[in-house]
Motif scaffolding. Structure first.
Motif, PDB file in Angstrom:
ATOM      1  N   VAL A 177     -13.503  13.340   3.639  1.00 43.71           N
ATOM      2  CA  VAL A 177     -12.418  14.322   3.480  1.00 43.71           C
ATOM      3  C   VAL A 177     -12.288  14.810   2.034  1.00 43.71           C
ATOM      4  CG1 VAL A 177     -11.149  13.347   5.419  1.00 43.71           C
ATOM      5  CG2 VAL A 177     -10.639  12.551   3.103  1.00 43.71           C
ATOM      6  N   GLY A 178     -13.164  14.302   1.147  1.00 43.37           N
ATOM      7  CA  GLY A 178     -13.156  14.789  -0.223  1.00 43.37           C
ATOM      8  C   GLY A 178     -12.152  14.116  -1.137  1.00 43.37           C
ATOM      9  N   ILE A 179     -11.793  12.863  -0.856  1.00 45.47           N
ATOM     10  CA  ILE A 179     -10.897  12.099  -1.726  1.00 45.47           C
ATOM     11  C   ILE A 179     -11.742  11.060  -2.450  1.00 45.47           C
ATOM     12  CG2 ILE A 179      -8.857  10.641  -1.850  1.00 45.47           C
ATOM     13  CD1 ILE A 179      -7.922  11.840   0.769  1.00 45.47           C
ATOM     14  N   LYS A 180     -11.894  11.203  -3.756  1.00 40.30           N
ATOM     15  CA  LYS A 180     -12.796  10.356  -4.505  1.00 40.30           C
ATOM     16  C   LYS A 180     -12.240   8.954  -4.732  1.00 40.30           C
ATOM     17  CE  LYS A 180     -14.963  14.222  -6.948  1.00 40.30           C
ATOM     18  NZ  LYS A 180     -15.279  14.814  -8.279  1.00 40.30           N
ATOM     19  N   ASN A 181     -10.944   8.852  -4.932  1.00 41.10           N
ATOM     20  CA  ASN A 181     -10.331   7.555  -5.242  1.00 41.10           C
ATOM     21  C   ASN A 181      -9.973   6.823  -3.950  1.00 41.10           C
ATOM     22  OD1 ASN A 181      -8.749   5.396  -6.114  1.00 41.10           O
ATOM     23  ND2 ASN A 181      -7.853   6.570  -7.790  1.00 41.10           N
ATOM     24  N   GLU A 182     -10.575   5.653  -3.719  1.00 44.28           N
ATOM     25  CA  GLU A 182     -10.310   4.898  -2.495  1.00 44.28           C
ATOM     26  C   GLU A 182      -8.861   4.445  -2.416  1.00 44.28           C
ATOM     27  OE1 GLU A 182     -12.946   1.747  -1.556  1.00 44.28           O
ATOM     28  OE2 GLU A 182     -14.768   2.941  -1.821  1.00 44.28           O
ATOM     29  N   ASP A 183      -8.230   4.231  -3.586  1.00 43.12           N
ATOM     30  CA  ASP A 183      -6.826   3.817  -3.582  1.00 43.12           C
ATOM     31  C   ASP A 183      -5.941   4.913  -2.976  1.00 43.12           C
ATOM     32  OD1 ASP A 183      -7.337   1.374  -4.687  1.00 43.12           O
ATOM     33  OD2 ASP A 183      -6.983   2.010  -6.751  1.00 43.12           O
ATOM     34  N   ASP A 184      -6.323   6.181  -3.200  1.00 41.32           N
ATOM     35  CA  ASP A 184      -5.562   7.282  -2.607  1.00 41.32           C
ATOM     36  C   ASP A 184      -5.681   7.260  -1.094  1.00 41.32           C
ATOM     37  OD1 ASP A 184      -4.778   8.133  -5.094  1.00 41.32           O
ATOM     38  OD2 ASP A 184      -6.361   9.635  -5.284  1.00 41.32           O
ATOM     39  N   VAL A 185      -6.865   6.882  -0.592  1.00 44.96           N
ATOM     40  CA  VAL A 185      -7.048   6.760   0.859  1.00 44.96           C
ATOM     41  C   VAL A 185      -6.205   5.614   1.395  1.00 44.96           C
ATOM     42  CG1 VAL A 185      -8.716   6.398   2.724  1.00 44.96           C
ATOM     43  CG2 VAL A 185      -9.394   7.677   0.685  1.00 44.96           C
ATOM     44  N   LYS A 186      -6.203   4.497   0.671  1.00 47.53           N
ATOM     45  CA  LYS A 186      -5.395   3.350   1.097  1.00 47.53           C
ATOM     46  C   LYS A 186      -3.914   3.713   1.128  1.00 47.53           C
ATOM     47  CE  LYS A 186      -8.579  -0.177  -0.686  1.00 47.53           C
ATOM     48  NZ  LYS A 186      -8.753  -1.275  -1.662  1.00 47.53           N
ATOM     49  N   ASP A 187      -3.471   4.458   0.111  1.00 46.08           N
ATOM     50  CA  ASP A 187      -2.071   4.877   0.061  1.00 46.08           C
ATOM     51  C   ASP A 187      -1.732   5.758   1.258  1.00 46.08           C
ATOM     52  OD1 ASP A 187      -1.604   3.510  -2.253  1.00 46.08           O
ATOM     53  OD2 ASP A 187      -1.837   5.239  -3.576  1.00 46.08           O
ATOM     54  N   ALA A 188      -2.649   6.653   1.608  1.00 44.00           N
ATOM     55  CA  ALA A 188      -2.414   7.547   2.741  1.00 44.00           C
ATOM     56  C   ALA A 188      -2.341   6.753   4.040  1.00 44.00           C
ATOM     57  CB  ALA A 188      -3.517   8.599   2.822  1.00 44.00           C
ATOM     58  N   VAL A 189      -3.266   5.809   4.204  1.00 43.57           N
ATOM     59  CA  VAL A 189      -3.252   4.964   5.404  1.00 43.57           C
ATOM     60  C   VAL A 189      -1.954   4.170   5.471  1.00 43.57           C
ATOM     61  CG1 VAL A 189      -4.327   2.968   6.522  1.00 43.57           C
ATOM     62  CG2 VAL A 189      -5.759   4.797   5.602  1.00 43.57           C
ATOM     63  N   GLN A 190      -1.538   3.600   4.311  1.00 43.90           N
ATOM     64  CA  GLN A 190      -0.314   2.806   4.279  1.00 43.90           C
ATOM     65  C   GLN A 190       0.901   3.647   4.617  1.00 43.90           C
ATOM     66  OE1 GLN A 190      -0.228  -0.615   3.800  1.00 43.90           O
ATOM     67  NE2 GLN A 190       1.857  -0.291   4.553  1.00 43.90           N
ATOM     68  N   PHE A 191       0.888   4.916   4.175  1.00 42.65           N
ATOM     69  CA  PHE A 191       2.006   5.807   4.499  1.00 42.65           C
ATOM     70  C   PHE A 191       2.175   5.934   6.006  1.00 42.65           C
ATOM     71  CE2 PHE A 191       3.436  10.038   5.806  1.00 42.65           C
ATOM     72  CZ  PHE A 191       4.675  10.100   5.192  1.00 42.65           C
ATOM     73  N   TRP A 192       1.064   6.179   6.719  1.00 42.21           N
ATOM     74  CA  TRP A 192       1.152   6.357   8.173  1.00 42.21           C
ATOM     75  C   TRP A 192       1.486   5.045   8.881  1.00 42.21           C
ATOM     76  CZ3 TRP A 192       2.074  10.990   9.392  1.00 42.21           C
ATOM     77  CH2 TRP A 192       1.488  12.065   8.729  1.00 42.21           C
ATOM     78  N   ILE A 193       1.069   3.918   8.285  1.00 39.90           N
ATOM     79  CA  ILE A 193       1.481   2.619   8.837  1.00 39.90           C
ATOM     80  C   ILE A 193       2.986   2.446   8.684  1.00 39.90           C
ATOM     81  CG2 ILE A 193       1.358   0.108   8.485  1.00 39.90           C
ATOM     82  CD1 ILE A 193      -1.573   0.420   7.783  1.00 39.90           C
ATOM     83  N   ASN A 194       3.498   2.779   7.483  1.00 41.36           N
ATOM     84  CA  ASN A 194       4.938   2.651   7.231  1.00 41.36           C
ATOM     85  C   ASN A 194       5.754   3.525   8.160  1.00 41.36           C
ATOM     86  OD1 ASN A 194       4.268   0.952   5.133  1.00 41.36           O
ATOM     87  ND2 ASN A 194       4.534   2.491   3.532  1.00 41.36           N
ATOM     88  N   GLU A 195       5.208   4.698   8.502  1.00 35.77           N
ATOM     89  CA  GLU A 195       5.917   5.629   9.374  1.00 35.77           C
ATOM     90  C   GLU A 195       5.757   5.290  10.846  1.00 35.77           C
ATOM     91  OE1 GLU A 195       7.983   8.241   8.412  1.00 35.77           O
ATOM     92  OE2 GLU A 195       7.786   7.122   6.544  1.00 35.77           O
ATOM     93  N   GLY A 196       4.918   4.299  11.166  1.00 41.95           N
ATOM     94  CA  GLY A 196       4.745   3.896  12.552  1.00 41.95           C
ATOM     95  C   GLY A 196       3.765   4.743  13.329  1.00 41.95           C
ATOM     96  N   ILE A 197       3.055   5.659  12.689  1.00 43.59           N
ATOM     97  CA  ILE A 197       2.082   6.492  13.385  1.00 43.59           C
ATOM     98  C   ILE A 197       0.813   5.712  13.663  1.00 43.59           C
ATOM     99  CG2 ILE A 197       0.721   8.620  13.264  1.00 43.59           C
ATOM    100  CD1 ILE A 197       3.716   9.029  13.582  1.00 43.59           C
ATOM    101  N   ILE A 198       0.461   4.806  12.754  1.00 41.22           N
ATOM    102  CA  ILE A 198      -0.649   3.894  12.991  1.00 41.22           C
ATOM    103  C   ILE A 198      -0.162   2.490  12.720  1.00 41.22           C
ATOM    104  CG2 ILE A 198      -2.344   5.630  12.337  1.00 41.22           C
ATOM    105  CD1 ILE A 198      -2.713   4.207   9.704  1.00 41.22           C
ATOM    106  N   THR A 199      -0.910   1.520  13.172  1.00 37.40           N
ATOM    107  CA  THR A 199      -0.560   0.125  12.922  1.00 37.40           C
ATOM    108  C   THR A 199      -1.817  -0.692  12.865  1.00 37.40           C
ATOM    109  OG1 THR A 199       0.875  -1.697  13.606  1.00 37.40           O
ATOM    110  CG2 THR A 199      -0.346  -0.607  15.326  1.00 37.40           C
ATOM    111  N   LYS A 200      -1.735  -1.866  12.299  1.00 42.49           N
ATOM    112  CA  LYS A 200      -2.905  -2.726  12.204  1.00 42.49           C
ATOM    113  C   LYS A 200      -3.311  -3.231  13.574  1.00 42.49           C
ATOM    114  CE  LYS A 200      -2.351  -4.385   7.470  1.00 42.49           C
ATOM    115  NZ  LYS A 200      -2.179  -5.576   6.623  1.00 42.49           N
ATOM    116  N   GLU A 201      -4.621  -3.279  13.791  1.00 45.62           N
ATOM    117  CA  GLU A 201      -5.129  -3.793  15.052  1.00 45.62           C
ATOM    118  C   GLU A 201      -4.752  -5.253  15.192  1.00 45.62           C
ATOM    119  OE1 GLU A 201      -9.214  -2.913  17.305  1.00 45.62           O
ATOM    120  OE2 GLU A 201      -9.441  -4.231  15.589  1.00 45.62           O
ATOM    121  N   GLY A 202      -4.269  -5.617  16.359  1.00 47.88           N
ATOM    122  CA  GLY A 202      -3.823  -6.987  16.590  1.00 47.88           C
ATOM    123  C   GLY A 202      -2.321  -7.114  16.582  1.00 47.88           C
TER     124      GLY A 202
END
Length: 332
Positions: A56-81
């Motif tokens: 998706v063109g995001i060079k910093n992996e931490d930015d990807v982690k932050d984005a994933v964490q945002f959607w986890i916090n919002e309940g749109i995604i969750t950890k498997e298990g």
């Protein structure tokens, strides 16, 4: 004759939850939206931050982690298990999960409260739009800048908007919190955000609740300041939750005088060669148990204990010796 539909670009599509558009389309950053869309498009594949960022063109992996964490916090995604509460009710399953090994699978949608970790802030476009259209937010920003005596940064402004929009704290409650934090010398946005997130979790969303919370915080803080002075603790910095709770217990709940607190402190240091808050609390808890509230009562109690021991009676009937203090580490 063979017939084939000419779907063109419609030949391959994937679903996206309505809530993403209805609730988040104006709030989220481009990175957050890119990451979510890519995850849905490749929901059956094994993904990781590096591969998603590259795609998706995001060079910093931490930015990807932050984005994933945002959607986890919002309940749109969750950890498997993790099983969302909604799964037991057979709600629609059109969200994505991230597993511990960074693979993604479909699971069910569930709104979760934001944890105390920092969420990704809204981007400048969204912040500008909200300040333009929300007079209360705009007024809050002006008041905060007056309190600080200077303009605040774009990042701090985004934090205020996030605390209002994402965490649901009303502007008047946020203003009270900022005023209080500034009054105790903690007028930095990181501290304000940490307290605000906890307030949101505790449902402190009215003026009345905020006033009571601030009163309690002031009482706990004043109790620790008194204890630190009595114990001669210099430059104690920011007291921990345990320090403030113990200080409040000793002074406001158990009602010990300064001389009794000092005596407990000195006995602790003489035994441990350092101040130990749990050990000191054990001493005071035992004095409270035997209704000892003055040095004279303490001396009388110890004289009685000494006499009883000399008479050969069980020390367990009246004593509270140092060995007993050690047992208090689990009292709280």
């Amino acid at each position: 004759m063979s017939i084939k539909l000419n779907l063109g670009n419609w030949g391959g599509i994937f679903p996206l939850p309505n809530i993403v558009v209805d609730k988040y389309i104006k709030r989220v950053s481009s990175d957050q939206l890119k990451v979510l869309m890519y995850m849905f498009r490749h929901c059956e594949e094994v993904l990781n931050e590096g591969s998603v960022g590259k795609a998706v063109g995001i060079k910093n992996e931490d930015d990807v982690k932050d984005a994933v964490q945002f959607w986890i916090n919002e309940g749109i995604i969750t950890k498997e298990g993790e099983i969302p509460a909604s799964s037991a009710q057979q709600e629609s399953d059109n969200t994505v999960a991230i597993s511990d090994n960074n693979s993604y699978t479909e699971i069910k949608e569930k709104k979760k409260p934001r944890p105390l970790s920092r969420a990704q802030k809204p981007d400048s476009i969204f912040v500008s739009e909200r300040l333009t259209n929300n007079k209360e937010l705009s007024a809050l920003l002006n008041e905060v800048q007056l309190i600080f005596g200077k303009p605040i940064s774009g990042g701090d402004t985004a934090t205020l908007v996030m605390l209002h929009e994402t965490d649901g704290l009303p502007c008047n409650v946020l203003l009270m919190l900022v005023q209080y934090c500034h009054s105790i010398g903690k007028g930095n946005m990181r501290y304000i955000e940490r307290v605000a997130v906890q307030w949101a979790a505790d449902d402190i969303i009215t003026i009345e609740r905020a006033e009571k919370k601030i009163k309690d915080m002031e009482m706990y803080g004043e109790a620790w300041n008194t204890v630190a002075r009595i114990f001669g603790i210099q430059n104690s910095g920011s007291p921990t939750k345990a320090q403030k709770e113990n200080a409040n217990r000793w002074l406001n709940q158990w009602g010990f005088s300064e001389e009794m607190l000092r005596e407990a402190y000195e006995r602790c240091v003489n035994t441990k060669n350092t101040f130990n808050i749990t050990y000191t609390n054990g001493i005071l808890k035992n004095w409270k148990k035997y209704n000892i509230s003055s040095l004279k009562e303490l001396k009388d109690f110890e004289d009685k204990k000494s006499t009883t021991n000399k008479q050969g009676k069980s020390r367990q009937q009246v004593s509270y010796d140092i060995e007993e203090y050690e047992e208090f580490s689990m009292f709280d």
